[in-house]
Design a protein around this motif. Sequence first.
Motif, PDB file in Angstrom:
ATOM      1  N   ALA A 138      48.575  39.101  30.174  1.00  0.00           N
ATOM      2  CA  ALA A 138      47.882  40.225  29.534  1.00  0.00           C
ATOM      3  C   ALA A 138      46.686  39.779  28.715  1.00  0.00           C
ATOM      4  O   ALA A 138      45.980  40.613  28.151  1.00  0.00           O
ATOM      5  CB  ALA A 138      48.865  40.996  28.658  1.00  0.00           C
ATOM      6  N   GLY A 139      46.443  38.477  28.620  1.00  0.00           N
ATOM      7  CA  GLY A 139      45.268  37.997  27.892  1.00  0.00           C
ATOM      8  C   GLY A 139      45.622  37.223  26.650  1.00  0.00           C
ATOM      9  O   GLY A 139      46.322  37.726  25.775  1.00  0.00           O
ATOM     10  N   ASP A 140      45.178  35.977  26.570  1.00  0.00           N
ATOM     11  CA  ASP A 140      45.364  35.147  25.380  1.00  0.00           C
ATOM     12  C   ASP A 140      44.384  33.986  25.452  1.00  0.00           C
ATOM     13  O   ASP A 140      43.622  33.859  26.418  1.00  0.00           O
ATOM     14  CB  ASP A 140      46.816  34.641  25.264  1.00  0.00           C
TER      15      ASP A 140
ATOM     16  N   TYR B   3      34.877  49.216  26.732  1.00  0.00           N
ATOM     17  CA  TYR B   3      35.895  49.909  27.509  1.00  0.00           C
ATOM     18  C   TYR B   3      35.266  51.197  28.056  1.00  0.00           C
ATOM     19  O   TYR B   3      34.446  51.837  27.383  1.00  0.00           O
ATOM     20  CB  TYR B   3      37.127  50.246  26.659  1.00  0.00           C
ATOM     21  N   ASP B   4      35.655  51.580  29.254  1.00  0.00           N
ATOM     22  CA  ASP B   4      35.030  52.715  29.910  1.00  0.00           C
ATOM     23  C   ASP B   4      35.218  54.020  29.146  1.00  0.00           C
ATOM     24  O   ASP B   4      34.399  54.936  29.271  1.00  0.00           O
ATOM     25  CB  ASP B   4      35.582  52.874  31.334  1.00  0.00           C
TER      26      ASP B   4
ATOM     27  N   PRO C  81      41.217  41.790  26.716  1.00  0.00           N
ATOM     28  CA  PRO C  81      41.546  40.574  25.983  1.00  0.00           C
ATOM     29  C   PRO C  81      41.433  40.691  24.470  1.00  0.00           C
ATOM     30  O   PRO C  81      41.877  39.793  23.761  1.00  0.00           O
ATOM     31  CB  PRO C  81      40.519  39.571  26.515  1.00  0.00           C
ATOM     32  N   GLN C  82      40.815  41.758  23.946  1.00  0.00           N
ATOM     33  CA  GLN C  82      40.567  41.823  22.512  1.00  0.00           C
ATOM     34  C   GLN C  82      41.866  41.950  21.724  1.00  0.00           C
ATOM     35  O   GLN C  82      42.732  42.766  22.052  1.00  0.00           O
ATOM     36  CB  GLN C  82      39.653  43.005  22.149  1.00  0.00           C
ATOM     37  N   LEU C  83      41.974  41.145  20.687  1.00  0.00           N
ATOM     38  CA  LEU C  83      43.080  41.234  19.737  1.00  0.00           C
ATOM     39  C   LEU C  83      42.482  41.215  18.339  1.00  0.00           C
ATOM     40  O   LEU C  83      41.286  41.041  18.152  1.00  0.00           O
ATOM     41  CB  LEU C  83      44.065  40.068  19.925  1.00  0.00           C
TER      42      LEU C  83
ATOM     43  N   GLY D 182      46.873  44.537  14.529  1.00  0.00           N
ATOM     44  CA  GLY D 182      47.892  43.520  14.784  1.00  0.00           C
ATOM     45  C   GLY D 182      48.699  43.779  16.034  1.00  0.00           C
ATOM     46  O   GLY D 182      49.632  43.038  16.344  1.00  0.00           O
ATOM     47  N   GLY D 183      48.345  44.819  16.779  1.00  0.00           N
ATOM     48  CA  GLY D 183      49.097  45.154  17.972  1.00  0.00           C
ATOM     49  C   GLY D 183      48.701  44.326  19.175  1.00  0.00           C
ATOM     50  O   GLY D 183      47.946  43.363  19.076  1.00  0.00           O
ATOM     51  N   GLN D 184      49.212  44.741  20.314  1.00  0.00           N
ATOM     52  CA  GLN D 184      48.900  44.076  21.570  1.00  0.00           C
ATOM     53  C   GLN D 184      47.985  44.977  22.380  1.00  0.00           C
ATOM     54  O   GLN D 184      47.863  46.166  22.124  1.00  0.00           O
ATOM     55  CB  GLN D 184      50.191  43.759  22.319  1.00  0.00           C
ATOM     56  N   ASN D 185      47.321  44.397  23.341  1.00  0.00           N
ATOM     57  CA  ASN D 185      46.302  45.105  24.101  1.00  0.00           C
ATOM     58  C   ASN D 185      46.664  45.068  25.577  1.00  0.00           C
ATOM     59  O   ASN D 185      46.688  44.005  26.186  1.00  0.00           O
ATOM     60  CB  ASN D 185      44.934  44.455  23.873  1.00  0.00           C
ATOM     61  N   LEU D 186      46.957  46.238  26.136  1.00  0.00           N
ATOM     62  CA  LEU D 186      47.337  46.321  27.544  1.00  0.00           C
ATOM     63  C   LEU D 186      46.143  46.581  28.456  1.00  0.00           C
ATOM     64  O   LEU D 186      46.307  46.704  29.660  1.00  0.00           O
ATOM     65  CB  LEU D 186      48.377  47.420  27.741  1.00  0.00           C
ATOM     66  N   LEU D 187      44.941  46.632  27.877  1.00  0.00           N
ATOM     67  CA  LEU D 187      43.766  46.990  28.662  1.00  0.00           C
ATOM     68  C   LEU D 187      42.734  45.875  28.749  1.00  0.00           C
ATOM     69  O   LEU D 187      41.908  45.864  29.660  1.00  0.00           O
ATOM     70  CB  LEU D 187      43.114  48.239  28.056  1.00  0.00           C
TER      71      LEU D 187
END
Length: 847
Positions: free
Chosen positions: A651-653, A617-618, A95-97, A88-93
């Motif tokens: 940040a992506g949505d 992700y790398d 688009p995945q939520l 349920g968090g946010q993603n700073l890296l």
Amino acid sequence: MPLRDSVWNVPFWAAFGVAILAGSSHVGHAAEPPTEGVILQQMRSFATMGSVLYVAAHPDDENTQVITYLARGRGYRTAYLSLTRGDGGQNLLGPQLGEALGVARTQELLAARRLDGGRQYFTRAKDFGYSKNAEETLSVWDRQAVLGDIVRVIREFRPDVIITRFSPKPAPTHGHHTASAVLAVEAFRVAADPTAFPEQLRELSPWQARRIVHNVGLGAAAANPGAGMAVAGSPANVPDGPGVVKVEVGGRDPVSGESFASIAARSRGMHKTQGFGIGGPPVNEGSRIEPFVLLAGEAATNELLDGVDTTWNRVPGGAEIARSIDEEIAKFTAQDAAARVSALLAIRRRLAALPADPIVSDKREELDRIIQACLGLEVDTVVDRAEVVPGETLKLRHTAVVRSRIPVRWTAVRYPSARRAINKAIELRPNQPVVREISQAVPASTQPTQPYWLRTEGTAGLFDVDDPSLIGRAENPPTVPLEYVFEVGGQTLVIAGEPMSAVDPAKPALRRRLEVIAPVSLRFVAGVRLFALGAASPVTVELTAARARAAGTVRLEAPAGWAVTPASQPFRLAVPGEHARFTFTVTAPARLATAPLGASVEINGRRFNQQRVEVRYDHLPLQLLQPPARATAVSLELAIRGHHIGYLPGAGDDVAAALEQMGYEVTSLTGADLTPERLRGLDTVVIGIRAFNVRTDLAERLPALFAYVEAGGTVVAQYNTLDGLREDWLAPFRLRLSRDRVTDEHAPVTILAPEHPVLTTPNRITAADFEGWVQERGLYFPDQWDARFAAILACGDAGETPLKGGLLVARHGKGYFVYTSLAWFRQLPEAVPGAYRLFANLVSLGK
């Protein structure tokens, strides 16, 4: 050499061919073999019987330096139980939520534990978003179910001491945090109760830890903790006294010499989706004192494990093992680790004679790993592909090599889930790899791989897991579990493994596990489809072939009241990766309605409905999700004005896709596009979530945006956080953000300006439009704003003053500037009808 006579003849996994090759020069390693220093540290850990379980709510809540100190410095069995996977968090890296983010954060935790030496557990609790208190959290999670999961982990892991990251007392922190401690304290007692969760006792036994303590940490309340309450603080904030232990967790790893602080920083740095490991202050490698406050159980005075026998003397018959392993540690030399094998095998024989006990069983596996390392015995299985379709034949290449001169016989490779084995004894010679190659057919009935907690639908607060034995696991068990069987010194050594993809030289540590996939994946071109009442609209499904010559029929499914034509369509895809789109006509009922749509294909009598979702992700191995292909159809009354919208990503949505569903033409913008020439012709510009936090090209372009507004345009800015914002970040407007949130998605909404155009044109907004919202109303509400802004709505959680900063609209020249903290990025992808109607009004202002 054909080994047909050595293969158990069962129908589950069918072997079509086996060959053995000696002296192969290509050996893939499952992991780098341990160094002599690592072996010595493993022996010291084997000699230590203490166990500690650290409990908190989310990935990145754990104190990695405490875990590093306990696991690497003291040699204790150390584990972290994260109640949620952070979905349920946010993603700073990226688009995945939601579920995809939870899978990524699970892998980040596993990567962190590989560095700090801990193990990783989870419960079924979902991270359903921010919660203001434990009571709300526990009402959503299903308190009894999550409590049972914690009890299960305690009974399985059997810790001597349990540590919570948070206090069980009310505090100014996330409700998940407090709830994790409340449940941990309760589980500390309940795990020892033979009448509690009796269904677990068929395989597990009650367990009573010696104590449970709160690891008090730095935080917002450090300077002024509540009366008598150590909710947060440094050691200076926690006075000495009964039940308080302060532990020096500084120091250096005895193997590498690296400081615990540095290892802990690298471990924490794996949480890259949360912004860790990217810059940050230098590591403080000096002294670090961690305070622990007693919550329940026996008080300690000097050490966390005071009163706990951390030697083998705690096990009946263990004294001789303690003496023997101490002797071997004293004799160990880095130049000749193999010299210890004979004595370690003798210890192994004595260990096998001890009474059954979960910790002793754990230690048996640990000793086997030590013996394997001293032998220099390396095993690996490479599969010819990382993904297999049901019914296909796999080629497995099993390799074993021994580096020492100790005699080792490779007697078998076993496939436990298939109840079959390859039995052929081969003498291993030093540094001469031996390869066994086998072909296996995957049964056509095999289900495509999906993380076990995502296979079926859960509730808002709890994942559904149909196999209780999986509860607590970090990830799926192997698709094809393996057992390599060896004879050493008259004993049988069994090493567990699984097939892995070949090593990528660019990323040798990121090998993929074998996964079963559908021959064709499906995807709705739009995850949400809007319909006028009673109207018919096209719905398109895209098929992608995983294998050549995939053919069958594709079908779209809708509930009663919705009509779909045609019923099915044939398809044929010639080559892997080929795409094809199929459009169905869907007719909505002549009433307001929301309905799930599904899609599936039938191939050779087998039905598949999987979508393919890759999480890349790398810093992590590729993660594959295969959820059912789904979309949501919404029948509603929706009017729009204007046609062309520019979208500046943050940040992506998924808001841009929602605008397209409303009927707008959407153009993605970059910072370079924020010029009068490029903005001309756009009816509205929408700014993505946290754009002012993550974009470096926005502040200098604001004058052009406001000039666009003055000329008659509309700008809608979605929420931002306080991180890195200057005081004049929105000049010429004054807007101060807070950390205030409205976490109850059902919180009443008061309309403050009922006749404002944003609530009347082109859709009349009423209280009904705020029904059915998900997760939260909004976040990071402004608490001060320019007089030119009009506050449109007010809402607040129960018992709190309603917040008025969720939707602010300012007239600026001929146009409008809108700032909104409402959680559109959650509502629009979930097809909340009222959210679409209100957002349509925002982008239609002035049109």
